[in-house]
Motif scaffolding. Structure first.
Motif, mmCIF file in Angstrom:
data_model
loop_
_atom_site.group_PDB
_atom_site.id
_atom_site.type_symbol
_atom_site.label_atom_id
_atom_site.label_comp_id
_atom_site.label_asym_id
_atom_site.label_seq_id
_atom_site.Cartn_x
_atom_site.Cartn_y
_atom_site.Cartn_z
ATOM 1 N N UNK A 53 0.601 -1.219 0.090
ATOM 2 C CA UNK A 53 -0.087 0.121 -0.093
ATOM 3 C C UNK A 53 1.011 1.219 -0.159
ATOM 4 N N UNK A 54 0.367 2.474 -0.465
ATOM 5 C CA UNK A 54 0.856 3.665 -0.029
ATOM 6 C C UNK A 54 0.823 4.596 1.234
ATOM 7 N N UNK A 55 1.362 5.057 2.055
ATOM 8 C CA UNK A 55 1.766 5.805 2.739
ATOM 9 C C UNK A 55 0.321 7.165 2.597
ATOM 10 N N UNK A 56 -1.019 6.541 3.661
ATOM 11 C CA UNK A 56 -1.776 7.396 3.455
ATOM 12 C C UNK A 56 -1.627 9.219 4.329
ATOM 13 N N UNK A 57 -1.296 8.396 6.274
ATOM 14 C CA UNK A 57 -1.478 9.315 6.831
ATOM 15 C C UNK A 57 -0.585 8.771 7.753
ATOM 16 N N UNK A 58 0.680 9.935 8.224
ATOM 17 C CA UNK A 58 1.093 9.529 9.321
ATOM 18 C C UNK A 58 0.893 9.971 10.218
ATOM 19 N N UNK A 59 0.797 10.085 11.568
ATOM 20 C CA UNK A 59 0.155 10.921 12.987
ATOM 21 C C UNK A 59 1.275 12.050 12.952
ATOM 22 N N UNK A 60 1.064 12.917 13.690
ATOM 23 C CA UNK A 60 1.750 14.085 13.710
ATOM 24 C C UNK A 60 1.819 14.459 15.683
ATOM 25 N N UNK A 107 4.436 10.592 3.312
ATOM 26 C CA UNK A 107 3.646 10.219 3.059
ATOM 27 C C UNK A 107 3.775 9.809 1.485
ATOM 28 N N UNK A 108 2.632 9.223 0.644
ATOM 29 C CA UNK A 108 2.938 9.031 -0.456
ATOM 30 C C UNK A 108 3.932 7.821 -0.701
ATOM 31 N N UNK A 109 4.880 7.158 -0.265
ATOM 32 C CA UNK A 109 5.619 5.899 -0.323
ATOM 33 C C UNK A 109 4.909 5.015 -0.642
ATOM 34 N N UNK A 110 5.460 3.802 -1.544
ATOM 35 C CA UNK A 110 4.721 2.694 -1.749
ATOM 36 C C UNK A 110 5.546 1.823 -0.462
ATOM 37 N N UNK A 111 4.891 1.211 0.234
ATOM 38 C CA UNK A 111 5.917 0.294 0.746
ATOM 39 C C UNK A 111 4.597 -1.626 0.576
ATOM 40 N N UNK A 112 5.478 -2.527 1.276
ATOM 41 C CA UNK A 112 4.889 -3.561 1.570
ATOM 42 C C UNK A 112 5.040 -3.987 3.188
ATOM 43 N N UNK A 154 9.637 1.598 17.766
ATOM 44 C CA UNK A 154 8.122 2.022 17.957
ATOM 45 C C UNK A 154 7.099 2.763 18.375
ATOM 46 N N UNK A 155 6.293 1.854 18.201
ATOM 47 C CA UNK A 155 4.956 2.928 17.972
ATOM 48 C C UNK A 155 4.443 3.621 16.406
ATOM 49 N N UNK A 156 5.412 3.313 15.619
ATOM 50 C CA UNK A 156 5.033 3.338 13.711
ATOM 51 C C UNK A 156 3.899 2.572 13.296
ATOM 52 N N UNK A 157 3.787 1.267 13.717
ATOM 53 C CA UNK A 157 2.782 0.520 13.370
ATOM 54 C C UNK A 157 1.654 1.209 13.662
ATOM 55 N N UNK A 158 0.867 2.044 14.556
ATOM 56 C CA UNK A 158 0.270 2.065 14.577
ATOM 57 C C UNK A 158 -0.595 4.328 15.086
ATOM 58 N N UNK A 159 0.572 3.999 13.900
ATOM 59 C CA UNK A 159 0.784 6.191 13.578
ATOM 60 C C UNK A 159 1.318 5.797 11.853
ATOM 61 N N UNK A 160 0.739 4.830 11.234
ATOM 62 C CA UNK A 160 1.168 4.964 9.974
ATOM 63 C C UNK A 160 -0.434 4.391 9.322
ATOM 64 N N UNK A 161 -0.915 5.003 8.328
ATOM 65 C CA UNK A 161 -2.437 4.596 7.740
ATOM 66 C C UNK A 161 -1.511 4.342 6.237
ATOM 67 N N UNK A 162 -2.230 2.980 5.915
ATOM 68 C CA UNK A 162 -2.520 2.403 4.031
ATOM 69 C C UNK A 162 -3.056 2.429 3.385
ATOM 70 N N UNK A 163 -2.740 2.558 2.352
ATOM 71 C CA UNK A 163 -4.174 2.196 1.014
ATOM 72 C C UNK A 163 -4.844 0.388 1.952
ATOM 73 N N UNK A 164 -5.733 0.617 1.434
ATOM 74 C CA UNK A 164 -6.459 -0.733 1.771
ATOM 75 C C UNK A 164 -6.355 -1.181 0.600
#
Length: 211
Positions: free
Chosen positions: A155-162, A178-183, A201-211
């Protein structure tokens, strides 16, 4: 009447359900704002009396149509200012939140309209949060929290918590923006352009991806 205190409450309630659906409780609202529960209860009652929220004792706090419109307006100000600071003044994405908190209550509607036009009416801020338009409407793609994404999800990074500037800096150093693709490999690791990248630490609950 304009009130920074009321706006902060409405922003927090609005923001709580942007990336998940459960409404905010008074105790969560108190925690988000760093205030005593009794203080929050009193303000929620005032907001309800003004028709800005609906709330039953011991129940969640939900914005009314009027409350959502006012919240969207102040959210629009905040996120346009963040985008302006990054694009026009060279701020980094981890530096803009506190500045925008101050400026959102200070600039005029005329200046805000000028900023919006100058930036080309951006739909998203530097963290990927949607900027409501002048009518309060927003556009979002279907999303998934990285912590909930299955291994192998692309997915592409849609949002990262600030919320955490240090985390924003760590992610930027890892090439995640934001905007970068990742697996997704696991909640602790992703691949960026086929390169394994351990997540801080904490990144998994701070990054949203395209579904």
């Amino acid at each position: 009447m304009p009130s920074p205190a009321i706006d902060d409450y409405l922003k927090t309630i609005y923001h709580h359900t942007e990336w998940q659906t459960a409404p905010i409780t008074p105790s969560q609202l108190a925690g988000e704002l760093g205030l005593a529960p009794s203080t929050v209860t009193e303000m929620v009652q005032k907001l309800a009396a003004q028709g800005l929220v609906s709330h039953r004792p011991y129940g969640p706090v939900v914005l009314t149509a009027a409350g959502e419109q006012r919240a969207a307006a102040i959210i629009r100000r905040h996120r346009l200012i963040e985008t302006w600071l990054v694009q026009e003044f060279g701020y980094q994405w981890d530096e803009v939140h506190d500045e925008a908190e101050v400026l959102e209550h200070a600039i005029s509607d005329r200046l805000l309209a000028g900023i919006d036009e100058r930036l080309g009416h951006p739909p998203f801020d530097p963290h990927g949060d949607a900027i409501p338009d002048a009518d309060g409407a927003v556009r979002r793609e279907p999303f998934v929290l990285l912590a909930d994404a299955a291994p192998g999800h692309r997915g592409r990074v849609l949002r990262v918590s600030d919320r955490d500037p240090a985390l924003l800096r760590a992610l930027e150093e890892s090439g995640i923006d934001v905007g970068h693709p990742l697996t997704v490999v696991s909640p602790a690791e992703v691949h960026v352009h086929d390169r394994p990248v351990p997540l801080p630490p904490g990144a998994a609950t701070a990054i949203w991806l395209t579904a």
